[in-house]
Design a protein around this motif. Structure first.
Motif, short mmCIF file in Angstrom:
data_model
loop_
_atom_site.label_atom_id
_atom_site.label_comp_id
_atom_site.label_asym_id
_atom_site.label_seq_id
_atom_site.Cartn_x
_atom_site.Cartn_y
_atom_site.Cartn_z
N LYS A 124 0.84 -1.21 0.00
CA LYS A 124 0.00 0.00 0.00
C LYS A 124 0.87 1.26 0.00
CE LYS A 124 -3.85 2.23 2.42
NZ LYS A 124 -3.28 3.56 2.37
N VAL A 125 1.96 1.21 0.78
CA VAL A 125 2.87 2.36 0.82
C VAL A 125 3.47 2.61 -0.57
CG1 VAL A 125 5.09 3.19 1.71
CG2 VAL A 125 3.41 2.15 3.26
N GLN A 126 3.88 1.51 -1.23
CA GLN A 126 4.47 1.64 -2.56
C GLN A 126 3.45 2.13 -3.58
OE1 GLN A 126 7.62 1.62 -1.40
NE2 GLN A 126 8.17 0.73 -3.37
N ILE A 127 2.23 1.60 -3.50
CA ILE A 127 1.18 2.05 -4.42
C ILE A 127 0.86 3.52 -4.18
CG2 ILE A 127 -1.26 1.78 -5.01
CD1 ILE A 127 -0.91 -1.23 -4.54
N ASP A 128 0.76 3.89 -2.89
CA ASP A 128 0.51 5.31 -2.56
C ASP A 128 1.64 6.19 -3.06
OD1 ASP A 128 -1.86 4.61 -1.38
OD2 ASP A 128 -1.09 4.64 0.67
N LYS A 129 2.88 5.68 -2.92
CA LYS A 129 4.03 6.44 -3.39
C LYS A 129 3.98 6.61 -4.90
CE LYS A 129 9.08 6.63 -2.99
NZ LYS A 129 10.27 5.93 -2.47
N LYS A 130 3.62 5.52 -5.60
CA LYS A 130 3.50 5.59 -7.06
C LYS A 130 2.41 6.58 -7.46
CE LYS A 130 2.29 2.91 -11.16
NZ LYS A 130 1.82 1.61 -11.69
N ASN A 131 1.27 6.50 -6.77
CA ASN A 131 0.17 7.42 -7.05
C ASN A 131 0.59 8.87 -6.82
OD1 ASN A 131 -1.53 5.32 -7.72
ND2 ASN A 131 -2.41 5.16 -5.68
N LYS A 132 1.39 9.08 -5.76
CA LYS A 132 1.87 10.42 -5.46
C LYS A 132 2.81 10.92 -6.55
CE LYS A 132 4.29 13.14 -1.95
NZ LYS A 132 5.05 13.09 -0.67
N VAL A 133 3.74 10.04 -6.99
CA VAL A 133 4.68 10.42 -8.06
C VAL A 133 3.90 10.75 -9.33
CG1 VAL A 133 6.51 9.54 -9.59
CG2 VAL A 133 6.61 9.11 -7.12
N GLU A 134 2.91 9.91 -9.66
CA GLU A 134 2.10 10.15 -10.87
C GLU A 134 1.31 11.45 -10.75
OE1 GLU A 134 -0.18 6.57 -11.20
OE2 GLU A 134 1.24 5.68 -12.61
N LYS A 135 0.75 11.68 -9.58
CA LYS A 135 -0.04 12.89 -9.38
C LYS A 135 0.83 14.14 -9.51
CE LYS A 135 -3.13 15.18 -6.09
NZ LYS A 135 -3.72 15.12 -4.72
#
Length: 741
Positions: A124-135
């Motif tokens: 979840k942390v990695q997915i959230d981090k990816k979502n943050k980078v994409e955003k």
């Protein structure tokens, strides 16, 4: 584990705002008076699928619901309202080695679950981090590129302007596939001014027309030919002398079958005369006349077709935006052409009427040539225009590609960094997902193995023994639990062997029901559920119990809470609801042996204006003592009702000033210095006694009356005039120099 509970639109819970009980921990205490909504809460957790709870919601940790065992009135009625009682399977009959194996497997299962949870959390942390980078990258693309070049290069962004996500996707696609030449920003801007804007449309070429036939007819010699009758006929001399060929020819149409002359009306038309006329207007004459008529018809038809077509061209190109036809000249030439055609038509009519006349037609060649030249010129321009249009589309696409090429090159560093980050994150996420899948498969396999092992060693007899042991230990000697004749069930049996179905007291039923519930919390109704994780929801387990048994129940609960806090066993969370202050204090008391783990969470449910409200106290226990609670009721009067404040004031005065004996009220009254204050005090005594003596001594939470502040001031003055203001300030939490009124 339950993270939060939302209750809305049921019983005393408001349909609009409702109540949110959040930040739930492993151990949670909810205190509230009867009627404030505790049972509604426990019923919801027991049967959340019931349509009446359609607006209520449970939020689970990791979105993973687990079995919830609810103890309330409905539980007692369901399990002890019939003869036989469902048996509870436990591991008590297993051998030491068997239990050890199962316990080891359970520890291994717990370890797998913890590892899976950690992987899930990391994922979840990695997915959230990816979502943050994409955003962040999406926002940068939108702000640094789209907004910067929107006005001058908007046409290049068509199809990707609705959202930042669309623009980012197009941007990354261009980065990976754009092969256009890299041009300077100045050149791109210059080209954009020319190409971006209104897109030119193709123009249909003007139809060409042929007019050789018209010119050929105009040049025919027939128009200059004098068409007359035959000269060697007797009457020819007279006709030619008088030059009346056309007149006689016209008159022939009026000669009837009789002998009357149409000219002189005399009987002069003889057969010989008729023959002479026929001979005079011979076949040559007739053929010439026919030719004139045929040529005229053909001439008129050709001109009419051409003029109609030219009229259509004129109408179309007058309204055609971007027409290449010189419409002013075209209209002038066409007008002249029509006029000339009209003149020629009159000449042709006169020739037919008087064949002996010579005519010279006005040649239409000049006008037709002029018109054709205009059309040819226009078609040449139209061809060039259409070639430009075709090339324009190609040039525009080329420019768009060049613009995107410039943009991706300008931000190449940012894109490269983003792609690198996303690639790394995707790789990590893929590995975590694969690892989690392996853990899940291992967990399922191990759980299945534990279930099979448990089936071989589970029994209901350990539950019978454990409940009877507790009954005997706590003085319930006149009945016990025994296995029923039907496998998998219990019965309650008296000392004399009689089956006790309806003869137990309310207190006995309550106690044995709770013992049964505690065993169920440690076991299962079948072999497969013995080791399942579960949540306990306990709603007022001490109704109809005396103080000794109440202490026993609270002690049993405290043992469970200690294990829950230390993550021992299959019970993962406890939610305890009660209206009894003493039981709340006993069950929530931790002492020095509380063990490790997170602290308890405390909540109070209050009914304000017949609507339930929830108040969170986090890990601070608001129910410390009855006397302290009375002061809390007074201190928090804005959250409570006038009735509750009345009761609290009466009990504080009775407890604190009890040393004054039967004459307490008179003694206190004498402390007020003037008659007006004495009357207010009498009013206070009357008010608090009227509103308190008919109510229980526990906590009630309603809405304050408008007159509360007046009486609170008098209540304070009692302590002031009796020189006990220090006690008042201490209980109200007031500093020496602070005054709440």
């Amino acid at each position: 584990m339950i993270n939060s509970i939302t209750l809305k639109g049921v019983a005393t819970y408001d349909p609009t705002d409702g109540v949110l009980i959040d930040n739930l921990k492993k151990v949670n205490f909810l205190y509230g008076t009867n009627g404030c909504g505790k049972t509604t809460l426990s019923n919801f957790l027991q049967e959340s699928a019931n349509p009446k709870f359609m607006n209520c919601k449970v939020s689970w940790k990791d979105e993973q619901p687990i079995t919830t065992l609810v103890y309330n009135k409905a539980f007692r009625e369901h399990n002890f309202g019939k003869g036989n009682i469902n048996g509870i399977f436990t591991l008590g009959q297993a051998t030491t080695d068997e239990i050890k194996v199962i316990e080891e497997k359970q520890e291994e299962l717990k370890k797998l679950k913890d590892e899976g949870t950690k992987i899930k959390d990391t994922l979840k942390v990695q997915i959230d981090k990816k979502n943050k980078v994409e955003k962040e990258f999406t926002e940068e693309c939108w702000k640094k590129i789209y907004k910067k070049y929107e006005k001058e290069f908007k046409d290049a962004f068509v199809g990707s302007m609705k959202s930042g996500e669309l623009f980012k996707t197009r941007f990354l696609k261009e980065f990976s596939s754009n092969t256009a030449n890299l041009e300077s920003i100045e050149l791109l801007r210059e080209k954009a001014k020319t190409i971006f804007g209104e897109v030119p449309q193709k123009i249909i070429p003007i139809n060409d027309f042929s007019y050789e036939n018209i010119l050929f007819i105009e040049k025919d010699s027939i128009w200059n030919k004098i068409i007359v009758g035959k000269a060697d006929v007797d009457i020819a001399k007279l006709i030619q002398k008088l030059n009346i060929n056309d007149w006689v020819n016209e008159g022939r149409n009026y000669i009837e079958e009789d002998e009357t002359c149409p000219f002189c009306q005399q009987q002069t038309i003889t057969e010989d005369f008729r023959n002479q006329l026929e001979s005079f207007f011979d076949e040559v004459y007739v053929n010439d006349l026919k030719k004139i008529k045929d040529l005229k018809q053909e001439y008129n038809n050709s001109n009419e077709n051409i003029i109609n077509e030219l009229n259509s061209i004129e109408t179309e190109h007058k309204n055609l935006k971007g027409s290449k036809l010189d419409i002013n000249k075209f209209s002038a030439y066409l007008k002249t052409l029509i006029s000339q055609n009209t003149t020629n038509n009159e000449l042709l009519n006169s020739k037919i009427k008087e064949p002996s006349r010579k005519i010279e037609l006005v040649s239409l060649k000049e006008q037709l040539d002029l018109i054709k030249k205009l059309i040819d010129t226009a078609n040449q321009e139209i061809k060039k225009h259409n070639e430009i249009v075709e090339n324009f589309i190609s040039e525009k696409n080329k420019l768009i590609q060049e613009i995107w090429k410039f943009l991706v090159e300008e931000f190449r560093v940012d894109i490269t960094k983003y792609n690198s980050n996303i690639t790394g994150l995707d790789s990590g996420i893929s590995k975590l997902e694969a690892n989690r899948t392996l853990k899940l498969e291992a967990y399922k396999a191990l759980k299945s193995e534990i279930t099979k092992l448990s089936k071989n060693v589970t029994s209901i007899q350990p539950t019978v023994d454990e409940i009877n042991k507790l009954l005997k230990a706590y003085g319930f000697l006149n009945f016990k639990i025994v296995p029923a004749t039907e496998d998998g069930f219990y019965q309650i049996q008296r000392e004399d062997g009689e089956i006790a179905e309806t003869t137990l007291s309310e207190g006995e039923i309550t106690f044995i029901t709770f013992l049964y519930y505690l065993q169920l919390a440690k076991g299962g109704l079948d072999e497969n559920t013995v080791n399942d994780d579960r949540i306990l929801v306990i709603d007022d387990p001490i109704s109809s119990l005396d103080s000794n048994v109440l202490f026993v129940v609270s002690t049993l609960i405290k043992e469970i809470l200690k294990e829950v806090r230390n993550d021992i066993g299959s019970i993962k969370q406890v939610i305890l609801l009660t209206h009894n202050i003493y039981f709340h204090k006993e069950a929530s008391f931790e002492g020095i042996n509380r063990g490790k783990g997170e602290k308890n969470q405390y909540y109070i449910l209050r009914k304000v204006n017949s609507v339930t409200k929830s108040y969170s106290y986090l890990d601070k226990n608001p129910i410390s003592s009855s006397y302290e609670l009375l002061w809390n009721e007074i201190k928090d009067y804005e959250k409570n009702s006038g009735i509750t404040v009345q009761n609290a004031m009466r009990r504080v005065i009775e407890n604190y000033f009890s040393i004054l004996g039967n004459k307490r009220d008179e003694t206190l009254l004498s402390k007020f210095p003037n008659p007006q204050e004495k009357e207010i005090f009498r009013s206070l005594l009357s008010w608090i006694n009227e509103g308190s003596h008919t109510l229980p001594d526990d906590l009630y939470v309603e809405l304050p009356d408008q007159s509360i502040e007046t009486y609170l001031k008098v209540f304070k003055e009692i302590f002031l005039y009796t020189h006990n203001i220090g006690h008042y300030n201490m209980m109200m939490g007031i500093e020496e120099n602070e005054d709440i009124y």
